[in-house]
Write an enzyme that holds these catalytic residues in place. Structure first.
Site, PDB file in Angstrom:
ATOM      1  N   GLU A  18       0.826  -1.218   0.000  1.00 42.71           N
ATOM      2  CA  GLU A  18       0.000   0.000   0.000  1.00 42.71           C
ATOM      3  C   GLU A  18       0.856   1.263   0.000  1.00 42.71           C
ATOM      4  OE1 GLU A  18      -3.017  -0.410   3.072  1.00 42.71           O
ATOM      5  OE2 GLU A  18      -4.197  -1.702   1.772  1.00 42.71           O
ATOM      6  N   GLU A  45      -5.345  -8.430  -1.383  1.00 49.15           N
ATOM      7  CA  GLU A  45      -6.065  -8.270  -0.116  1.00 49.15           C
ATOM      8  C   GLU A  45      -7.515  -7.975  -0.410  1.00 49.15           C
ATOM      9  OE1 GLU A  45      -4.581  -5.522   2.880  1.00 49.15           O
ATOM     10  OE2 GLU A  45      -2.523  -6.014   2.341  1.00 49.15           O
TER      11      GLU A  45
HETATM   12  P1  P53 Z   1      -7.269  -3.411   9.243  1.00 49.34           P
HETATM   13  C1  P53 Z   1      -6.870   1.240   5.363  1.00 49.34           C
HETATM   14  C2  P53 Z   1      -7.767   1.042   4.329  1.00 49.34           C
HETATM   15  C3  P53 Z   1      -7.640  -0.057   3.501  1.00 49.34           C
HETATM   16  C4  P53 Z   1      -6.616  -0.960   3.734  1.00 49.34           C
HETATM   17  O1  P53 Z   1      -6.993  -3.297   7.699  1.00 49.34           O
HETATM   18  C5  P53 Z   1      -5.730  -0.766   4.766  1.00 49.34           C
HETATM   19  C6  P53 Z   1      -5.833   0.336   5.581  1.00 49.34           C
HETATM   20  C7  P53 Z   1      -4.844   0.570   6.664  1.00 49.34           C
HETATM   21  O2  P53 Z   1      -5.266   0.029   7.869  1.00 49.34           O
HETATM   22  O3  P53 Z   1      -4.674  -1.570   5.016  1.00 49.34           O
HETATM   23  C8  P53 Z   1      -4.597  -2.903   4.612  1.00 49.34           C
HETATM   24  O4  P53 Z   1      -6.309  -4.397   9.791  1.00 49.34           O
HETATM   25  C9  P53 Z   1      -3.233  -3.380   5.028  1.00 49.34           C
HETATM   26  C10 P53 Z   1      -3.219  -4.471   6.046  1.00 49.34           C
HETATM   27  C11 P53 Z   1      -4.425  -4.333   6.947  1.00 49.34           C
HETATM   28  C12 P53 Z   1      -5.668  -4.497   6.103  1.00 49.34           C
HETATM   29  O5  P53 Z   1      -5.732  -3.515   5.107  1.00 49.34           O
HETATM   30  O6  P53 Z   1      -7.055  -2.048   9.774  1.00 49.34           O
HETATM   31  O7  P53 Z   1      -2.410  -3.724   3.950  1.00 49.34           O
HETATM   32  O8  P53 Z   1      -2.012  -4.457   6.733  1.00 49.34           O
HETATM   33  O9  P53 Z   1      -4.436  -5.227   8.017  1.00 49.34           O
HETATM   34  C13 P53 Z   1      -6.952  -4.439   6.897  1.00 49.34           C
HETATM   35  O10 P53 Z   1      -8.678  -3.890   9.374  1.00 49.34           O
END
Ligand code: P53
Length: 485
Positions: free
Chosen positions: A196, A383
Site C-alpha cells: 500500500e 487483499e
Molecule cells: P485493518 C486502510 C484502508 C484499507 C486498507 O486493515 C488498509 C488500511 C490501513 O489500515 O490496510 C490494509 O487491519 C493493510 C493491512 C491491513 C488491512 O488492510 O485495519 O495492507 O495491513 O491489516 C486491513 O482492518
C-alpha cells in the site's frame, strides 16, 4: 471455466501483524514494535523518548518531535510482540493453508528480522526463518508471494536517519532486497516491493518524524527510486521474477451526476492512480507535478532518478480492495462513515461493516476494469476481506456466514471481470486468512480469517487455531476453481 487453470488462490498476511517473536532469533526492533494496541474508540499510539529523554506518546498517524526515538514502555501493551505467533506456529498454519488447497501464500518479510538495524549487517537466523517458511510452502506446492516491506521500517533507520526522508535508506533497502533475492532466487517467483505505497506517510510506516506533505512526497520519491532499483536488480538476479507494486485501491464514485461531483471523484482517485502511474508507466503524471507546483512542494531528485523510475517499472499490479467511497462538493449534506485512515463519505446505496467500511462487491469489478484498462498489465487482488467480530459457540464453532456471503459476492465479481470484461487476473489472496492483529486499530476483535486464533485485545489467549465455517467453504471454492461459490 472462467478462472484460469493456474489461478493463484491463497491468503495474505503481514509480518508485524502475525509473526510475533519480536526479539526472537536476532530480530531488531521495528517501528511497529513501539505502537500500542487499541480499538474502535482508542487510537493506537507511538511511544517514544524525546531528545531530552522524556517518555511520551502521540497518535500513530501523527508527527514526532525532531530527534525523538522509538521507545518500548513496559507499562504498555504492544500487539506486534506476540501477535498470533506465526513465529512458533508456521508449520501448523501452513499445513492448514495446504488443507484449504492454497495455491499461494502471501506473507511479508520483516526487514528488521533480516537486517536488525536495517543496515548492511545480516542476521542469518532471520534469513533461515523465512527459508523455513518458504520450504514449508513448497512442500505442499504452495507458491510463496513475498511482500518485501509491509508498513514498517527498522527502528534504527527511523531513529538515526529519519527513515525514508533520507536518501541513504534507498541503498539500505536495495541491500536488503539483494540479500533476499539472492537467497531465495530459486524458490520465490512473486514479489511486491512496498505494501500500500499510497498509504505510506507516518513514522510508524516509513520512519519519518514530520507529517508535512513536503516530507511525505520526498519520502515517496525515495520509495519510488528504491522500488525501481529493486525491480531492475531482481530481474538481473532472476529474469523469471515477477515483481509487482502494491496499492490500496479505494475507488470513489461521483455522489451525483453534477459535473463538480464527477470532478471531485476524479481528484480523489488520482490519489492512488498517482502511485500506479509512477510504478507502472514510469513517470510522474502531469496533474501531480501541477499539484506540487501549486502547493510549493519541491522534490529533490538526483540525476538519473527519472531514468531509473522509467526503467524499473513493475510486472504486475497487486492491490487491496476492501471498500469504495463517494465524492461530492456538497459536503454539508453527507454522512461520514468509518474509513480507516480518513473519514469516508457514505454512499447511500451501500451498507457498512461494524468498522464503517462500505461493502461493495461490484466495486471490485469496477476496480479491476478501471485498473486493467488504464495499465494493461496482469492484476493480482492481494487483499480483500471482511473484518468482523466472530462469536465462538458453546461447542467451539464459529459460524461466519457473513464472511462467506462477503467473499462469494466478491469472487463472483472477479469472475465477471475475467469472463465478461477480459481482465487478466492472476490470483486472489484474501486478507488475514488466519486471524491476525488489525493494522488500523491494533485489536484482535476485528477478525478476517478462515481460521480463528484464540487471542484477545490485551494479549490473553491460548493461541489455539480453530477452523471457522468459512474454512470448508473456501476449500470448496478453490477445489472447484471458483465454480462453486
Ligand atoms: P485493518 C486502510 C484502508 C484499507 C486498507 O486493515 C488498509 C488500511 C490501513 O489500515 O490496510 C490494509 O487491519 C493493510 C493491512 C491491513 C488491512 O488492510 O485495519 O495492507 O495491513 O491489516 C486491513 O482492518
Amino acid at each position: 471455466m472462467s478462472f484460469p487453470e493456474n489461478f493463484l488462490w491463497g491468503g495474505a498476511t503481514a509480518a508485524n501483524q502475525y509473526e510475533g517473536g519480536y526479539l526472537s532469533g536476532g530480530k531488531g526492533l521495528s517501528t511497529l514494535d513501539a505502537i500500542t494496541g487499541g480499538d474502535k474508540d482508542t487510537p493506537r499510539m507511538i511511544t517514544f523518548k524525546t531528545k531530552e529523554g522524556e517518555v511520551s506518546q502521540v497518535k500513530a498517524n501523527q508527527s514526532l518531535p525532531e530527534g525523538a526515538l522509538g521507545y518500548i514502555d513496559s507499562e504498555q501493551y504492544y500487539p506486534s510482540h506476540v501477535a498470533t505467533d506465526f513465529y512458533h506456529h508456521y508449520k501448523e498454519d501452513i499445513a492448514l493453508f495446504a488443507e484449504m488447497g492454497f495455491k499461494c501464500f502471501r506473507f511479508s518479510m520483516s526487514w528488521a528480522r533480516i537486517c536488525p538495524q536495517g543496515t548492511e549487517e545480516v542476521n542469518e537466523e532471520g534469513l533461515q526463518f523465512y527459508e523455513n517458511i518458504i520450504d514449508e510452502c513448497l512442500k505442499y506446492g504452495i507458491e510463496p508471494v513475498v511482500t518485501i516491506n509491509h508498513f514498517d521500517i527498522p527502528m534504527y533507520l527511523a531513529d538515526e536517519y529519519d527513515g525514508w526522508s533520507n536518501r541513504k535508506v534507498i541503498d539500505y533497502f536495495v541491500f536488503f532486497c539483494e540479500t533476499i533475492f539472492n537467497r531465495y532466487k530459486d524458490k520465490v517467483k512473486y514479489w511486491m516491493t512496498f505494501n500500500e505505497i499510497n498509504f505510506l506517510r507516518s513514522w510508524t510506516q516509513i520512519g519519518i518524524h514530520s507529517s508535512e506533505p513536503q516530507s511525505k512526497y520526498q519520502a515517496a520519491h525515495h520509495l519510488f527510486v528504491a522500488s525501481a532499483k529493486a525491480v531492475e536488480l531482481g530481474h538481473s538476479i532472476n529474469p523469471n521474477f515477477q515483481i509487482g507494486m502494491m496499492v490500496a485501491y479505494i475507488p470513489s464514485y461521483p455522489m451525483t451526476s453534477k459535473p463538480e461531483d464527477v470532478f471531485a471523484a476524479i481528484e480523489y482517485n488520482r490519489q492512488h492512480e498517482f502511485y500506479m502511474d509512477v510504478q507502472v508507466k514510469g513517470y510522474y503524471p502531469a496533474h501531480q507535478l501541477k499539484k506540487f507546483e501549486r502547493e510549493g512542494i519541491t522534490i529533490a531528485k538526483e540525476a538519473g532518478d527519472d531514468e531509473l523510475i522509467a526503467k524499473g517499472t513493475v510486472d504486475f499490479i497487486g492491490f487491496s480492495y476492501y471498500m469504495s467511497t463517494a465524492s461530492t462538493v456538497n459536503l454539508e449534506n453527507v454522512k461520514y462513515i468509518g474509513g480507516n485512515q480518513v473519514p469516508a463519505v457514505k454512499n447511500p446505496y451501500l451498507t457498512e461493516s461494524e468498522w464503517g467500511w462500505a461493502v461493495d462487491p461490484l466495486g471490485l469489478r469496477i476496480s479491476l476494469v478501471q485498473i486493467y484498462e488504464r495499465y494493461h498489465i496482469p492484476l493480482f487482488v492481494v487483499e480483500n476481506g471482511f473484518g468482523a467480530v466472530d462469536e465462538v459457540t458453546e461447542n467451539g464453532e464459529i459460524i461466519d456466514d457473513y464472511r462467506i456471503d462477503y467473499f462469494s459476492k466478491h469472487i463472483q465479481c472477479m469472475k465477471d471481470a475475467i469472463e465478461l470484461d477480459g481482465v487478466d487476473l492472476i490470483g486472489y489472496t484474501p486478507w488475514g486468512c488466519i486471524d491476525i492483529v488489525s493494522a488500523g486499530t491494533g485489536e484482535m476483535k476485528k477478525r478476517y480469517g478462515f481460521i480463528h486464533v484464540d487471542m484477545d485485545d490485551q494479549g490473553n489467549g491460548t493461541l489455539k487455531r480453530t477452523k471457522k465455517k468459512s474454512f470448508d467453504w473456501y476449500k470448496e471454492v478453490i477445489a472447484t476453481n471458483g465454480e462453486q461459490l
